[in-house]
Design an enzyme around this catalytic site. Structure first.
Site, mmCIF file in Angstrom:
data_model
loop_
_atom_site.group_PDB
_atom_site.id
_atom_site.type_symbol
_atom_site.label_atom_id
_atom_site.label_comp_id
_atom_site.label_asym_id
_atom_site.label_seq_id
_atom_site.Cartn_x
_atom_site.Cartn_y
_atom_site.Cartn_z
ATOM 1 N N LYS A 282 0.937 -1.143 0.185
ATOM 2 C CA LYS A 282 0.014 -0.123 -0.111
ATOM 3 C C LYS A 282 0.788 1.224 -0.091
ATOM 4 O O LYS A 282 0.468 2.472 -0.501
ATOM 5 C CB LYS A 282 -1.065 -0.041 1.098
ATOM 6 N N ASP A 318 -10.480 3.062 0.788
ATOM 7 C CA ASP A 318 -10.750 2.596 1.932
ATOM 8 C C ASP A 318 -11.071 3.973 3.055
ATOM 9 O O ASP A 318 -11.795 3.958 4.035
ATOM 10 C CB ASP A 318 -9.391 2.105 2.735
HETATM 11 P P1 NAP Z 1 -2.076 -4.637 9.156
HETATM 12 O O1 NAP Z 1 -1.647 -3.495 8.545
HETATM 13 O O2 NAP Z 1 -1.295 -5.913 9.262
HETATM 14 O O3 NAP Z 1 -2.307 -4.319 10.914
HETATM 15 C C1 NAP Z 1 -2.602 -5.290 11.828
HETATM 16 C C2 NAP Z 1 -2.903 -4.483 12.953
HETATM 17 O O4 NAP Z 1 -3.416 -5.422 14.110
HETATM 18 C C3 NAP Z 1 -1.888 -3.785 13.662
HETATM 19 O O5 NAP Z 1 -2.252 -2.626 14.431
HETATM 20 C C4 NAP Z 1 -1.284 -4.833 14.657
HETATM 21 O O6 NAP Z 1 -0.639 -4.453 15.727
HETATM 22 C C5 NAP Z 1 -2.856 -5.401 15.182
HETATM 23 N N1 NAP Z 1 -2.533 -6.860 15.783
HETATM 24 C C6 NAP Z 1 -2.606 -7.849 15.029
HETATM 25 N N2 NAP Z 1 -2.464 -9.021 15.890
HETATM 26 C C7 NAP Z 1 -2.638 -8.450 17.121
HETATM 27 C C8 NAP Z 1 -2.988 -8.891 18.493
HETATM 28 N N3 NAP Z 1 -2.834 -10.168 18.707
HETATM 29 N N4 NAP Z 1 -2.901 -8.145 19.488
HETATM 30 C C9 NAP Z 1 -3.130 -6.752 19.640
HETATM 31 N N5 NAP Z 1 -2.962 -6.244 18.214
HETATM 32 C C10 NAP Z 1 -2.799 -7.010 16.971
HETATM 33 O O7 NAP Z 1 -3.397 -5.170 8.871
HETATM 34 P P2 NAP Z 1 -4.596 -4.039 8.215
HETATM 35 O O8 NAP Z 1 -4.529 -3.949 6.551
HETATM 36 O O9 NAP Z 1 -4.524 -2.979 8.901
HETATM 37 O O10 NAP Z 1 -5.771 -5.109 8.485
HETATM 38 C C11 NAP Z 1 -6.245 -5.176 9.785
HETATM 39 C C12 NAP Z 1 -7.871 -5.746 9.892
HETATM 40 O O11 NAP Z 1 -8.586 -4.685 9.334
HETATM 41 C C13 NAP Z 1 -7.848 -7.084 9.114
HETATM 42 O O12 NAP Z 1 -8.563 -7.869 9.876
HETATM 43 C C14 NAP Z 1 -8.542 -6.685 7.899
HETATM 44 O O13 NAP Z 1 -9.307 -7.705 7.349
HETATM 45 C C15 NAP Z 1 -9.430 -5.440 8.118
HETATM 46 N N6 NAP Z 1 -9.612 -4.593 7.099
HETATM 47 C C16 NAP Z 1 -10.950 -4.073 6.714
HETATM 48 C C17 NAP Z 1 -11.082 -3.421 5.522
HETATM 49 C C18 NAP Z 1 -12.580 -3.301 5.100
HETATM 50 O O14 NAP Z 1 -12.757 -2.744 4.166
HETATM 51 N N7 NAP Z 1 -13.671 -3.806 6.183
HETATM 52 C C19 NAP Z 1 -10.242 -2.937 5.066
HETATM 53 C C20 NAP Z 1 -8.848 -3.096 5.148
HETATM 54 C C21 NAP Z 1 -8.587 -4.068 6.095
HETATM 55 P P3 NAP Z 1 0.694 -4.119 15.794
HETATM 56 O O15 NAP Z 1 1.166 -2.799 15.192
HETATM 57 O O16 NAP Z 1 1.209 -4.210 17.274
HETATM 58 O O17 NAP Z 1 1.342 -5.187 15.156
#
Ligand code: NAP
Length: 500
Positions: A282, A318
């Site tokens: 991204k 998004d």
């Molecule tokens: P990402 O960039 O990998 O970020 C993951 C986030 O989750 C980070 O803040 C990470 O914390 C945190 N995290 C992961 N495991 C954790 C745990 N066990 N305990 C506490 N914090 C934890 O991923 P992303 O793209 O932001 O996606 C995150 C979620 O949003 C996904 O489930 C995705 O499906 C959803 N999403 C939804 C949409 C939609 O349109 N609805 C769009 C995009 C994403 P750290 O920084 O500490 O690693």
């Protein structure tokens, strides 16, 4: 045309699947004789033959299950040919030893489970001289550009040619084969049988990719990420193309971190007109774009690239989707779209890609956002960038807020029994927005509902961002209801057939 591969240990199952595949539109069927637990009974296998059948006995080094000796294998192939199979698959190293029999057609094949060999073109030229009706090359992609090397062979073939890459890097070569004039591509009747790495299921190739309609003029779009195998992008965009009768196909491109720029340059020759961009590209997508929408500059991430006369333009759908999803679905907080979230207190969990877009979007509508993230530095950096507060992760339960937004991946498949806050936080005056959409009804959503909270799942935002991408790709209004239905059906535990 699609050649459906059937690999079963029992004759009965092979017979059933042959009939079923033909009923669902298979043009030809490959019977993997090496999967059978007992010696093949050709009379049974060929009974009521509904379409052309290919006899294949694949050795283990070529990805098969044959455990007998080579002499017995060749004998079996000769027997299959005499028994009435329409086609026989002969590996290039044995093709010269097994002569043509009557009108039985010959596929001369080459498999490489490790790589695309440097001398592939030489191997191909030799195979064209082995009396083939079709030459088949199935090699393993180790980089995205391997797909192009295989597709190039289809452009001016010396003989009818099927050339594809195995592995999840190779999906584009399987889906785009028809665009380049391959006589057929392969698909698995049962994907879970592990017939060949990256082999797409017949159902998916027919219904999601509409393979039979892909032709030289079909426009190509896709999702770029790593991983991409679980992406709902192909389902949602191809469903929308079908609904509006647009001659286009949307393909998953697995591109490892750091390879985006080279990938975009290489695949310009297809050309690919637009991409959805997902983890981990991204940020890199911004550098690849000549122009960028203001939201991209604000969020410092792009989830969409659209190719135009002046190169790529980067968008972040998004950002808009998060804002619109909250404003449209939580009117008790926004007081209608015009009111925005002015003065509303929001606790946002996470500081990754989704959190960046959502934090900026909610701050932009006037909300008072506080960010908490497991890695505190990331929360601090994002908060400073947005101009909002942040908290240590351990203090997230102490915040008084009206809206709780989960932008972490906690609760996402397969960790279904996890939630990012303690249930004691879920009071009936709290609204909960979980951006996780797989599953739609996360444990957080279920518990919040049970405790009387208003809830919003991630599906609405997901569909909105995809619909905005679709409009950027095609210039046409997206069939949002159809897209939403497709996503909900795919995410539902009991998946129904799509008969639209
Ligand atoms: P990402 O960039 O990998 O970020 C993951 C986030 O989750 C980070 O803040 C990470 O914390 C945190 N995290 C992961 N495991 C954790 C745990 N066990 N305990 C506490 N914090 C934890 O991923 P992303 O793209 O932001 O996606 C995150 C979620 O949003 C996904 O489930 C995705 O499906 C959803 N999403 C939804 C949409 C939609 O349109 N609805 C769009 C995009 C994403 P750290 O920084 O500490 O690693």
């Amino acid at each position: 045309m699609i050649c459906v591969v059937i690999g079963r240990t029992r004759h009965k199952m092979v017979q059933i699947e042959i009939q079923e595949a033909a009923k669902r539109g298979a043009g030809m069927i490959e019977v993997r004789l090496d999967f059978l637990a007992k010696a093949p009974d050709f009379a049974r296998l060929l009974e009521d033959k509904p379409c052309a059948l290919v006899a294949t006995v694949r050795r283990q080094p070529d990805g098969g299950r044959w455990t007998g000796n080579e002499e017995a294998r060749r004998m079996l192939l000769r027997q299959a040919v005499v028994a009435g199979f329409d086609w026989v698959d002969l590996e290039t190293d044995v093709a010269d030893d097994i002569r043509r029999y009557k009108d039985v057609k010959r596929i001369v094949s080459y498999h490489n489970l490790q790589e695309v060999p440097a001398d592939l073109e030489k191997v191909y030229a030799r195979m064209c001289n082995q009396d083939p009706d079709v030459v088949k090359l199935a090699v393993t992609a180790t980089r995205p550009s391997d797909n192009l090397r295989l597709l190039d062979l289809l452009k001016n073939p010396a003989k009818p040619t099927v050339a594809l890459c195995m592995g999840d890097l190779g999906a584009p070569s399987r889906v785009l084969a028809g665009k380049y004039g391959a006589p057929f591509t392969y698909a698995a009747f049962n994907k879970e049988r592990g017939i060949a790495p990256g082999l797409i299921s017949f159902d998916e190739l027919m219904r999601v990719y509409r393979y039979e309609e892909v032709n030289a003029d079909t426009a190509v779009y896709g999702v770029v990420g790593d991983p991409v195998a679980q992406s709902l992008g192909p389902l949602v965009h191809n469903t929308a193309f079908r609904k509006l009768g647009i001659d286009a196909v949307y393909v998953p491109f697995r591109v490892p971190r750091g390879d985006l720029e080279a990938f975009l340059i290489n695949f310009a020759r297809i050309p690919v007109r637009g991409y959805s961009i997902t983890i981990p590209h991204k940020e890199a997508a911004i550098a690849a774009a000549k122009q960028r929408q203001p939201a991209v500059t604000l969020v410092q991430a792009a989830n969409t690239l659209v190719h135009g006369p002046d190169g790529f333009t980067a968008y972040n759908t998004d950002f808009d989707a998060a804002r619109e999803s909250v404003l449209a679905n939580l009117p008790h907080l926004s007081g209608g779209e015009l009111g925005g979230l002015k003065g509303r207190t929001v606790l946002l969990l996470g500081a990754g890609g989704a959190a960046r877009a959502v934090a900026h979007a909610l701050h932009d509508t006037g909300a008072l956002v506080t960010i908490a993230n497991r890695t505190p530095d990331k929360a601090q950096r994002l908060a400073e960038e947005v101009g909002c507060r942040y908290l240590p992760w351990e203090d997230r339960h102490r915040v008084l807020c009206e809206l709780l937004v989960n932008c972490t991946s906690i609760g996402m498949h397969p960790n279904l029994d996890e939630m990012p806050v303690h249930v004691s936080m879920l009071k009936s005056d709290l609204t909960v927005f979980d951006t996780v959409y797989n599953p739609e009804h996360t444990l957080l959503i279920k518990e919040a509902r049970e405790h009387g909270c208003q809830v919003l799942t991630g599906v609405d935002m997901f569909v909105r961002q995809a619909a905005m991408q679709f409009q950027l790709f095609t210039g046409k209004e997206a069939p949002v209801d159809t897209m939403r239905k497709a996503v909900k059906r795919a995410l539902s535990p009991v998946t129904l057939r799509d008969d639209e």
